[in-house]
Design a protein around this motif. Sequence first.
Motif, PDB file in Angstrom:
ATOM      1  N   ASP A  10      26.909  44.970  13.561  1.00 53.58           N
ATOM      2  CA  ASP A  10      26.141  45.533  14.836  1.00 53.58           C
ATOM      3  C   ASP A  10      24.845  44.905  14.634  1.00 53.58           C
ATOM      4  O   ASP A  10      23.906  45.019  13.750  1.00 53.58           O
ATOM      5  CB  ASP A  10      25.856  47.034  14.718  1.00 53.58           C
ATOM      6  CG  ASP A  10      27.272  47.606  14.803  1.00 53.58           C
ATOM      7  OD1 ASP A  10      28.137  47.431  15.484  1.00 53.58           O
ATOM      8  OD2 ASP A  10      27.419  48.623  13.754  1.00 53.58           O
ATOM      9  N   HIS A  20      24.586  51.576  20.178  1.00 46.84           N
ATOM     10  CA  HIS A  20      24.142  52.615  19.458  1.00 46.84           C
ATOM     11  C   HIS A  20      22.913  53.062  19.631  1.00 46.84           C
ATOM     12  O   HIS A  20      22.896  54.427  19.963  1.00 46.84           O
ATOM     13  CB  HIS A  20      24.158  52.074  17.907  1.00 46.84           C
ATOM     14  CG  HIS A  20      25.384  51.782  17.053  1.00 46.84           C
ATOM     15  ND1 HIS A  20      26.254  52.907  16.713  1.00 46.84           N
ATOM     16  CD2 HIS A  20      25.991  50.559  16.531  1.00 46.84           C
ATOM     17  CE1 HIS A  20      27.351  52.306  16.354  1.00 46.84           C
ATOM     18  NE2 HIS A  20      27.304  51.078  16.018  1.00 46.84           N
ATOM     19  N   LEU A  43      17.333  53.732  12.254  1.00 49.22           N
ATOM     20  CA  LEU A  43      18.771  54.034  12.223  1.00 49.22           C
ATOM     21  C   LEU A  43      19.639  53.139  12.198  1.00 49.22           C
ATOM     22  O   LEU A  43      20.852  53.285  11.619  1.00 49.22           O
ATOM     23  CB  LEU A  43      19.101  54.830  13.592  1.00 49.22           C
ATOM     24  CG  LEU A  43      17.931  55.980  14.060  1.00 49.22           C
ATOM     25  CD1 LEU A  43      18.683  56.662  15.435  1.00 49.22           C
ATOM     26  CD2 LEU A  43      18.063  57.227  12.764  1.00 49.22           C
ATOM     27  N   LYS A  44      19.181  51.871  12.221  1.00 52.61           N
ATOM     28  CA  LYS A  44      19.921  50.693  12.113  1.00 52.61           C
ATOM     29  C   LYS A  44      20.580  50.441  10.785  1.00 52.61           C
ATOM     30  O   LYS A  44      19.864  50.623   9.622  1.00 52.61           O
ATOM     31  CB  LYS A  44      19.147  49.285  12.520  1.00 52.61           C
ATOM     32  CG  LYS A  44      18.792  49.355  13.991  1.00 52.61           C
ATOM     33  CD  LYS A  44      18.313  47.976  14.172  1.00 52.61           C
ATOM     34  CE  LYS A  44      18.077  47.832  15.713  1.00 52.61           C
ATOM     35  NZ  LYS A  44      17.106  46.680  16.047  1.00 52.61           N
ATOM     36  N   GLY A  45      21.874  50.338  10.469  1.00 54.90           N
ATOM     37  CA  GLY A  45      22.440  50.317   9.210  1.00 54.90           C
ATOM     38  C   GLY A  45      22.835  51.608   8.640  1.00 54.90           C
ATOM     39  O   GLY A  45      23.460  51.887   7.617  1.00 54.90           O
ATOM     40  N   VAL A  46      22.246  52.687   9.253  1.00 54.23           N
ATOM     41  CA  VAL A  46      22.419  53.909   8.644  1.00 54.23           C
ATOM     42  C   VAL A  46      23.601  54.778   9.178  1.00 54.23           C
ATOM     43  O   VAL A  46      23.925  54.596  10.326  1.00 54.23           O
ATOM     44  CB  VAL A  46      21.200  54.783   9.136  1.00 54.23           C
ATOM     45  CG1 VAL A  46      21.609  56.284   8.526  1.00 54.23           C
ATOM     46  CG2 VAL A  46      19.937  54.015   8.110  1.00 54.23           C
ATOM     47  N   ARG A  48      26.708  57.341  10.792  1.00 59.22           N
ATOM     48  CA  ARG A  48      26.637  58.345  11.583  1.00 59.22           C
ATOM     49  C   ARG A  48      25.976  59.613  11.465  1.00 59.22           C
ATOM     50  O   ARG A  48      25.105  59.972  11.796  1.00 59.22           O
ATOM     51  CB  ARG A  48      27.902  58.389  12.300  1.00 59.22           C
ATOM     52  CG  ARG A  48      28.194  58.921  13.592  1.00 59.22           C
ATOM     53  CD  ARG A  48      29.538  59.178  13.930  1.00 59.22           C
ATOM     54  NE  ARG A  48      30.331  57.797  13.941  1.00 59.22           N
ATOM     55  CZ  ARG A  48      31.728  57.926  14.166  1.00 59.22           C
ATOM     56  NH1 ARG A  48      32.222  58.938  14.504  1.00 59.22           N
ATOM     57  NH2 ARG A  48      32.309  56.663  14.004  1.00 59.22           N
ATOM     58  N   SER A  51      22.205  59.212  10.574  1.00 58.48           N
ATOM     59  CA  SER A  51      21.431  58.979  11.704  1.00 58.48           C
ATOM     60  C   SER A  51      21.214  60.340  12.357  1.00 58.48           C
ATOM     61  O   SER A  51      19.998  60.520  12.821  1.00 58.48           O
ATOM     62  CB  SER A  51      22.150  58.078  12.518  1.00 58.48           C
ATOM     63  OG  SER A  51      22.283  56.846  12.114  1.00 58.48           O
ATOM     64  N   LYS A  77      28.234  61.560  20.337  1.00 63.27           N
ATOM     65  CA  LYS A  77      27.611  60.149  20.290  1.00 63.27           C
ATOM     66  C   LYS A  77      28.688  59.045  20.077  1.00 63.27           C
ATOM     67  O   LYS A  77      28.651  58.056  20.765  1.00 63.27           O
ATOM     68  CB  LYS A  77      26.626  60.164  19.085  1.00 63.27           C
ATOM     69  CG  LYS A  77      25.941  58.705  18.825  1.00 63.27           C
ATOM     70  CD  LYS A  77      26.525  57.794  18.078  1.00 63.27           C
ATOM     71  CE  LYS A  77      25.860  56.466  17.918  1.00 63.27           C
ATOM     72  NZ  LYS A  77      26.602  55.594  17.236  1.00 63.27           N
ATOM     73  N   ALA A 116      28.572  49.278   7.911  1.00 64.56           N
ATOM     74  CA  ALA A 116      28.389  50.685   8.071  1.00 64.56           C
ATOM     75  C   ALA A 116      29.142  51.392   8.949  1.00 64.56           C
ATOM     76  O   ALA A 116      29.374  52.622   9.065  1.00 64.56           O
ATOM     77  CB  ALA A 116      27.081  51.321   7.730  1.00 64.56           C
ATOM     78  N   SER A 117      29.605  50.826   9.937  1.00 64.46           N
ATOM     79  CA  SER A 117      30.092  51.555  11.048  1.00 64.46           C
ATOM     80  C   SER A 117      31.744  51.759  10.934  1.00 64.46           C
ATOM     81  O   SER A 117      32.495  50.716  10.717  1.00 64.46           O
ATOM     82  CB  SER A 117      30.120  50.511  12.394  1.00 64.46           C
ATOM     83  OG  SER A 117      30.910  51.071  13.451  1.00 64.46           O
ATOM     84  N   LYS A 118      32.281  52.767  11.232  1.00 66.34           N
ATOM     85  CA  LYS A 118      33.782  53.114  11.261  1.00 66.34           C
ATOM     86  C   LYS A 118      34.379  52.465  12.610  1.00 66.34           C
ATOM     87  O   LYS A 118      35.703  52.485  12.422  1.00 66.34           O
ATOM     88  CB  LYS A 118      34.032  54.791  11.455  1.00 66.34           C
ATOM     89  CG  LYS A 118      33.211  55.222  10.218  1.00 66.34           C
ATOM     90  CD  LYS A 118      33.766  56.782  10.213  1.00 66.34           C
ATOM     91  CE  LYS A 118      33.158  57.669   8.886  1.00 66.34           C
ATOM     92  NZ  LYS A 118      33.283  58.962   8.910  1.00 66.34           N
ATOM     93  N   ASN A 119      33.618  51.857  13.513  1.00 68.64           N
ATOM     94  CA  ASN A 119      34.031  51.020  14.553  1.00 68.64           C
ATOM     95  C   ASN A 119      34.279  49.586  14.418  1.00 68.64           C
ATOM     96  O   ASN A 119      34.494  48.754  15.084  1.00 68.64           O
ATOM     97  CB  ASN A 119      33.306  51.505  15.680  1.00 68.64           C
ATOM     98  CG  ASN A 119      33.477  52.845  16.202  1.00 68.64           C
ATOM     99  OD1 ASN A 119      34.367  53.456  16.659  1.00 68.64           O
ATOM    100  ND2 ASN A 119      32.491  53.758  15.957  1.00 68.64           N
TER     101      ASN A 119
HETATM  102  C1  G6P Z   1      26.189  50.349  11.724  1.00 65.74           C
HETATM  103  C2  G6P Z   1      24.942  50.477  12.704  1.00 65.74           C
HETATM  104  C3  G6P Z   1      24.314  51.987  12.807  1.00 65.74           C
HETATM  105  C4  G6P Z   1      25.348  52.922  12.872  1.00 65.74           C
HETATM  106  C5  G6P Z   1      26.241  52.904  11.779  1.00 65.74           C
HETATM  107  C6  G6P Z   1      27.653  53.739  11.856  1.00 65.74           C
HETATM  108  O1  G6P Z   1      25.330  50.283  10.496  1.00 65.74           O
HETATM  109  O2  G6P Z   1      23.894  49.663  12.514  1.00 65.74           O
HETATM  110  O3  G6P Z   1      23.615  52.114  14.066  1.00 65.74           O
HETATM  111  O4  G6P Z   1      24.931  54.424  12.923  1.00 65.74           O
HETATM  112  O5  G6P Z   1      26.895  51.548  11.656  1.00 65.74           O
HETATM  113  O6  G6P Z   1      28.326  53.504  12.852  1.00 65.74           O
HETATM  114  P1  G6P Z   1      29.835  54.293  13.460  1.00 65.74           P
HETATM  115  O7  G6P Z   1      30.375  53.337  14.521  1.00 65.74           O
HETATM  116  O8  G6P Z   1      30.515  54.648  12.347  1.00 65.74           O
HETATM  117  O9  G6P Z   1      29.120  55.441  14.108  1.00 65.74           O
END
Ligand code: G6P
Length: 220
Positions: A10, A20, A43-46, A48, A51, A77, A116-119
Amino acid sequence: KIDAFIFDLDGVITDTAEYHYLAWKALAEELDIPFDRAFNEQLKGVSRTDSLELILERGNKQQDYSDVQKEQFASKKNEHYVTLIEQISPQDILPGIKELIDDIKKEGIAIGLASASKNALSVLESLGLRESFDTIVDAGKVAQGKPHPEIFLTAAEQLHVDPAHCIGVEDAASGVTAIKGAGMFAVAVGDGSILSHADYIVHSTDQLDFQTIIRLYKEY
Ligand code: G6P
Ligand code: MG
C-alpha cells in the motif's frame, strides 16, 4: 551482493494508501474524531485493529466502546475500503514500479512482498502482479506488525536469503523502522521529514531507479 527486494504494498506498488486514508477518515468523522493527513501518517503500515485503537485514542474514546463495537467499526472501515479497491486494475500500478520489477527480475534477484494488509493478495491479483512475487507475507502470517521486523525477516526466510543482502521498499515510517530492524537496506518513498531513518529516500515511485539503488546499496 543483493539477494532480494522486499516491497511493501500500500503506497509503494499502488496508491491504496489513499483508499485506507479515505476509509479511516470517513469512520473517524462518523465518530466525531478529528482526522487529517498528518495523523494518517501514523497509521501507515499499522494493522486494522491497531489503527482503530490509535484513532479512538486520538479522540479520547478508547473506553467508550466495547470490543464488539470496535470490531464493527473495523469491519465497517474494511467494507468501505473493499468497495474503493474494487475497480483496481493493472493501470493502477504506480509509475516506475513495473520497470523496477522487470530490472530486478532481469538480474535474477528475488522479489518478496511484506504487507500488513489482509487485502494484500486480492490487491496484487487485481494489479496482475501475483506472479511477479516469489513470496508473499501478509498480516495473516506474522504475530507482530510493523515497526517490528518480523514481517521482513519472514519474507527473507521464505526466500532463503540473508536479510543483510536484502533491500526493503516502504512508504511508512513504521515500515522503514521494520526494515532497519531486520538489518536490511531501507528505501523509502515519500516525505523525507517522516522517513529520515531510511538509507535512501525518493519523493515518488517514478524516481525508483534500479541502478541507483544498487549503487547506493554497494556504497553503504
Ligand atoms: C497496510 C496499510 C495500513 C493498513 C494495514 C492493514 O499496512 O499501510 O494502512 O491499516 O495494511 O490493512 P487491512 O487491509 O488488513 O485492513
Ligand atoms: Mg505502505
